[in-house]
Design a protein around this motif. Structure first.
Motif, PDB file in Angstrom:
ATOM      1  N   PHE A 149      -0.427  -2.945   4.003  1.00  0.00           N
ATOM      2  CA  PHE A 149      -0.811  -1.560   3.796  1.00  0.00           C
ATOM      3  C   PHE A 149       0.370  -0.642   4.087  1.00  0.00           C
ATOM      4  O   PHE A 149       0.553   0.376   3.436  1.00  0.00           O
ATOM      5  N   THR A 150       1.164  -1.011   5.067  1.00  0.00           N
ATOM      6  CA  THR A 150       2.394  -0.276   5.373  1.00  0.00           C
ATOM      7  C   THR A 150       3.478  -1.299   5.665  1.00  0.00           C
ATOM      8  O   THR A 150       3.344  -2.095   6.601  1.00  0.00           O
TER       9      THR A 150
ATOM     10  N   GLY B 161       0.809  -1.202   0.000  1.00  0.00           N
ATOM     11  CA  GLY B 161       0.000   0.000   0.000  1.00  0.00           C
ATOM     12  C   GLY B 161       0.847   1.258   0.000  1.00  0.00           C
ATOM     13  O   GLY B 161       2.072   1.228  -0.110  1.00  0.00           O
ATOM     14  N   SER B 162       0.165   2.390   0.098  1.00  0.00           N
ATOM     15  CA  SER B 162       0.831   3.695   0.151  1.00  0.00           C
ATOM     16  C   SER B 162       0.068   4.579   1.117  1.00  0.00           C
ATOM     17  O   SER B 162      -1.175   4.616   1.105  1.00  0.00           O
ATOM     18  N   ASP B 163       0.814   5.286   1.966  1.00  0.00           N
ATOM     19  CA  ASP B 163       0.222   6.176   2.971  1.00  0.00           C
ATOM     20  C   ASP B 163      -0.807   5.448   3.832  1.00  0.00           C
ATOM     21  O   ASP B 163      -1.846   6.005   4.198  1.00  0.00           O
ATOM     22  N   GLY B 164      -0.535   4.184   4.161  1.00  0.00           N
ATOM     23  CA  GLY B 164      -1.412   3.423   5.026  1.00  0.00           C
ATOM     24  C   GLY B 164      -2.664   2.902   4.374  1.00  0.00           C
ATOM     25  O   GLY B 164      -3.525   2.340   5.047  1.00  0.00           O
ATOM     26  N   GLY B 165      -2.813   3.056   3.047  1.00  0.00           N
ATOM     27  CA  GLY B 165      -3.994   2.587   2.337  1.00  0.00           C
ATOM     28  C   GLY B 165      -3.608   1.828   1.096  1.00  0.00           C
ATOM     29  O   GLY B 165      -2.434   1.647   0.766  1.00  0.00           O
TER      30      GLY B 165
ATOM     31  N   ALA C  58      -3.705   0.069  10.820  1.00  0.00           N
ATOM     32  CA  ALA C  58      -2.808  -0.802  10.052  1.00  0.00           C
ATOM     33  C   ALA C  58      -1.376  -0.550  10.511  1.00  0.00           C
ATOM     34  O   ALA C  58      -0.702   0.361  10.034  1.00  0.00           O
TER      35      ALA C  58
ATOM     36  N   ARG D  28     -10.335   2.952  -2.719  1.00  0.00           N
ATOM     37  CA  ARG D  28      -9.163   3.008  -1.837  1.00  0.00           C
ATOM     38  C   ARG D  28      -9.604   2.596  -0.440  1.00  0.00           C
ATOM     39  O   ARG D  28     -10.537   3.188   0.120  1.00  0.00           O
TER      40      ARG D  28
ATOM     41  N   LYS E  57      -8.396   0.768   9.957  1.00  0.00           N
ATOM     42  CA  LYS E  57      -8.439   1.744  11.043  1.00  0.00           C
ATOM     43  C   LYS E  57      -7.123   1.801  11.794  1.00  0.00           C
ATOM     44  O   LYS E  57      -6.704   2.867  12.245  1.00  0.00           O
TER      45      LYS E  57
ATOM     46  N   ASN F 213      -4.979   1.245  -3.100  1.00  0.00           N
ATOM     47  CA  ASN F 213      -5.862   1.543  -4.222  1.00  0.00           C
ATOM     48  C   ASN F 213      -6.142   0.247  -4.980  1.00  0.00           C
ATOM     49  O   ASN F 213      -5.211  -0.420  -5.435  1.00  0.00           O
TER      50      ASN F 213
ATOM     51  N   LYS G 294      -8.506   1.629   3.622  1.00  0.00           N
ATOM     52  CA  LYS G 294      -7.508   1.976   4.633  1.00  0.00           C
ATOM     53  C   LYS G 294      -7.968   1.442   5.976  1.00  0.00           C
ATOM     54  O   LYS G 294      -8.995   1.887   6.503  1.00  0.00           O
TER      55      LYS G 294
END
Length: 863
Positions: A581-582, A502-506, A553, A547, A551, A508, A549
């Motif tokens: 996600f991260t 993922g990117s920025d905790g989320g 992650a 997207r 709660k 796509n 994300k």
């Protein structure tokens, strides 16, 4: 004579009168003024000048600090005598710093008039009574200004400047100096003029530099339909408000609230446009701005008054308010109502003549709201009124909304889960849930279970159609139904085809539209290695990207993400993948691959490791990289993009000490470096040595075997074992069936024994003429069977030897050496002595003997 004296007397009298007229002619009503550095002089002729017919010359003299600095003459023609006259002159010195005196005197026909006038323009020293002046002056930016400095008599002037700007300094006298500078705005608090002496003393003053008013954008309207109210923008800051405020007038009437840039005036409002003029003025200048308007079309209403709430229900409420201006009741109005709650706000618009009430709909049950209202004219709309005061209310409760139900497979069980209803969905306190289900593909028996309000899941051991409802004090929610699909775990595992990051905790997500997704798509996610509940999101059929994300992650936490197609019946699994996600990359010094091992194959070294367990993977592994270097040289890398690999090979290595490092490749770089030190030997040289030793050993073994067999052949041929023949039976038998050849079990050349036909011997026939002849003679006496024997031809043997065993001279051992042999009784008899002699000849002189042990002559029976 008398006449002469009379004429002379008249002439003298006329001369006296002319002189009296010239002396009485001169300037009167002299006025002197200044504009910046210019001296303006104006005067009139005296009344006595009108009797003269000669032109008048006025001499103008300028004195600065009582010293003449300029003079000039002004001619007045006879026809212009009696009119007003003027003259001007620009001073090279700052007029504020020194007194300027103007002296004016007339001259007629080279005779000066006794009448003259003088006017002095004083400096500002007398006004300010300060060493530096002007003081507290308001000056316009961009203009030239002069500042004066008069130092005491006991001091010597050093310099004068305006906030560090020395400009043009002029010396007027020994103790008086002037500074001329182009003004720039500094700050509203003013600029400082400083005069310094050589002894260090300072004298100063403050001046304010700014601009005339620059107000603009006048706009006029009416609020009560009985007065006009105008507003405008100030424009550029005058920078002199501290010293001089700007004053305003609207159509000649002073504005009392001008500080708010607003001015009102009571007028009669009628149809049609008219002009409105605003004048703004300060000490530096003024500006006029205008606006043209029909005030009947520019109505700016006051805010609604006394807003209140009534008839509150679960999803609606009634609002009411009043107007302070009576004329508003006849206007066609539009009103905006802002409804706010904890989640945000929304707008509702109402219309009507003199509108003062409205009903709000589509509200949430059991919910707190806050409202405010503003209105404006619907016809010829100009602007909205101010907002009314806020009013709060709380709607009544209602039955809960339908639950959002989903499922999660855990081994052979299915957990039915639903999201807890939010406050805006429960419409009251939830008292519990009811779960009903029927088994799919089986009986239609309905099962029911009550679940407490604090539990939001239910576990089933079978595939079923499940319905869940929520209950509160106002009723039940609409049923939410889900069909558990009969998907095997093997089918689900086979869809784990990739690892996502993922990117920025989320994350796509996007996918292709599926024809069976009649009611949309479901995306769910849950931690793979932890027992946390599943989370999900339901999307409409038109949406194929989202997207997501979690709660919470945490970095390095592996998730499973699935995409389902919603359809009639059980949902269809479209895609599933694992990932992060991260990602969490530990330090490069972390030893991820334990233990490392290696296998050397010649000059190649294969490094092995144990596959990394999922619990030790804080990021997606996209392959591996092997770094190796010899004696700390620049490392060389070998990579693989297959995460399932567990070995990498370094090729064409030489002997020496090597450092091997294995790292996992991720989107964030390589990590988990694990190092192995290996000392390599030259296995090619050892292999060559071993191969050479093996070859020598095999060669020696073959030579030994060949020599042994060759020796066995020689021994069998030349030193055979001598069987003892049964001579009695052989001689007494009239006809014997004898095996004439001795057969060994294995020939010298390895052939197996073959069957040889027997010879039939008759007593009446001699076996052969055994004489001392050549080998060919012996061979010619052999039976045809032995001459054509293929075994002999295969070995290239053309000679048949007599049986040496029976030709050995055994009987001669007991005979004396000097005893002669007896003569053969018959030539064709048995002569073993002759064969022994033949055998006893020098072997060196014999031809090479080919040994074929199958063929050995049998002694013939003596006649």
């Amino acid at each position: 004579m008398i006449r002469f004296w009379f004429l002379l007397l008249v002439l003298i009298r006329l001369s006296q009168q002319n002189q009296t007229g010239v002396s009485q002619c001169g300037p009167q009503n002299l006025t002197v003024s200044r504009s910046d550095q210019t001296v303006l002089v104006a005067w009139e002729d005296a009344a006595s000048c009108s009797a003269l017919n000669d032109p008048i010359l006025y001499n103008v003299t300028i004195l600065v600090e009582n010293q003449e600095v300029h003079s000039d003459g002004v001619w007045v023609a006879p026809g212009l005598v009696g009119s007003a006259h003027s003259w001007n002159w620009t001073s090279p010195l700052p007029m504020d710093c020194a007194a300027h005196t103007v002296r004016l005197r007339a001259q007629i026909d080279n005779q000066p008039s006794r009448l003259g006038q003088e006017w002095t323009l004083p400096d500002k020293e007398a006004i300010y009574n300060r060493p530096v002046f002007p003081q507290d002056a308001v000056l316009q930016a961009g203009s030239l200004a002069s500042f004066c400095c008069k130092v005491p008599d006991d001091q010597q002037f050093d310099k004068i400047h305006l906030d560090g700007n020395t400009g043009n300094t002029t010396k007027i006298s020994e103790h008086r100096y002037a500074l001329t500078v182009r003004l720039k705005p500094v700050m509203e608090s003013g600029a400082v003029v400083l005069c310094e002496t050589k002894s260090g003393r300072e004298y100063g003053s403050i001046v304010y530099i700014g601009y005339p008013p620059g107000d603009k954008d006048l706009q006029c309207e009416t609020r009560d339909l009985e007065s006009v109210e105008c507003r405008w923008n100030e424009g550029r800051n005058t920078m002199v408000k501290v010293k001089n405020l700007t004053s305003y007038q609207l159509d000649g009437s002073p504005c009392n609230s001008s500080s708010e840039l607003r001015c009102s005036k009571r007028v009669k409002i009628g149809g049609g446009e008219r002009n409105w003029t605003l004048t703004a003025q300060n000490v530096l200048g003024q500006v006029e701005i205008q606006d043209s308007a029909d005030l009947s079309r520019r109505v700016h209403m006051f805010a609604p008054h006394g807003l209140s709430v009534g008839d509150v229900k679960a999803r609606s409420v009634r609002l009411s308010w009043s107007w302070t201006v009576q004329q508003y009741h006849s206007l066609n109005l539009s009103c905006q109502i802002i409804v706010s709650d904890a989640d945000g706000s929304f707008l509702q618009i109402k219309h009507g003549v003199g509108l003062k009430a409205a009903v709000l709909t589509d509200l949430r049950p059991n919910w707190k709201y806050e409202v405010k209202v503003r209105c404006g004219t619907a016809q010829h709309f100009w602007t909205w009124s101010d907002w009314s005061s806020r009013v709060s209310f709380h709607t009544e409760g209602d039955a809960p909304d339908a639950l959002d139900v989903w499922m999660q497979k855990k081994g052979n069980q299915t957990v039915i889960v639903w999201k807890k209803l939010l406050a805006n969905q429960s419409h009251g306190d939830v008292t519990g849930y009811e779960v009903t289900w029927t088994r799919t593909g089986g009986s239609d028996r309905l099962s029911k279970e009550e679940v407490s309000a604090s539990v939001h899941e239910y576990t089933l051991d079978e595939d079923a159609v499940v319905t869940v409802t929520a209950k509160n004090q106002h009723g039940r929610s609409p049923p939410s139904t889900i069909t558990v699909p009969a998907t095997s775990s093997a089918d689900e595992t086979s869809m784990n085809l990739s690892c996502f990051t993922g990117s920025d905790g989320g994350l796509n997500l996007s996918w292709s539209h599926h024809p069976e997704a009649s009611c949309g798509y479901i995306v769910d996610w849950f931690p793979v290695l932890e027992d946390d509940p599943v989370d999900w999101l339901k999307l409409p059929p038109s949406q194929n990207s989202v997207r997501i994300k979690p709660k919470s992650a945490a970095a390095g936490r592996r998730y499973s993400v699935s995409i389902y197609a919603c359809r009639d019946g059980a949902p269809m699994l479209l895609e599933r993948k694992d990932g992060f996600f991260t990602e969490k990359l530990p330090g490069k010094q972390t030893k991820l691959f334990q233990p490392l091992s290696y296998t050397q194959r010649g000059s190649d070294v294969e490094i092995h490791w144990v596959p990394v367990p999922l619990t030790q993977q804080p990021a997606c592994i996209h392959g591996y990289v092997l770094y190796y270097s010899k004696n700390n040289d620049k490392p060389i890398s070998v990579t693989t993009e297959n995460p399932a690999d567990s070995s990498l090979t370094a090729r064409n290595l030489q002997s020496g000490s090597y450092t091997f490092t294995v790292a996992a490749r991720t989107a964030g770089g390589a990590y988990g470096n694990t190092t192995l030190q290996v000392l390599l030997n030259d296995q090619d040289g050892l292999s060559n040595i071993f191969i050479s030793l093996g070859a020598v050993f095999i060669l020696l073994f073959l030579i030994t075997v060949l020599c042994y067999r060759h020796w066995a052949c020689i021994k069998e041929t030349f030193y055979p074992e001598v069987p003892k023949p049964n001579m009695a039976d052989w001689f007494t038998s009239p006809e014997k069936s004898v095996n004439p050849y001795y057969q060994s079990e294995l020939g010298c050349h390895g052939e197996e024994n073959m069957a040889v036909p027997e010879l039939l011997l008759k007593p009446a026939e001699p076996l052969n003429n055994n004489t001392d002849q050549e080998d060919m003679a012996v061979m010619s006496q052999a039976p045809p069977l032995y001459q054509n024997n293929p075994a002999l031809r295969r070995h290239g043997v053309s000679t048949v030897f007599p049986n040496l065993t029976y030709n050995l001279p055994v009987a001669d051992q007991e005979r004396p050496a000097d005893q002669e042999r007896p003569a053969d009784p018959e030539p064709s008899g048995y002569h073993p002595q002759i064969q022994a002699e033949v055998f006893g000849q020098n072997r060196a002189a014999q031809k090479p003997i080919i040994c074929v042990s199958e063929y050995i002559m049998v002694p013939q029976q003596s006649q």
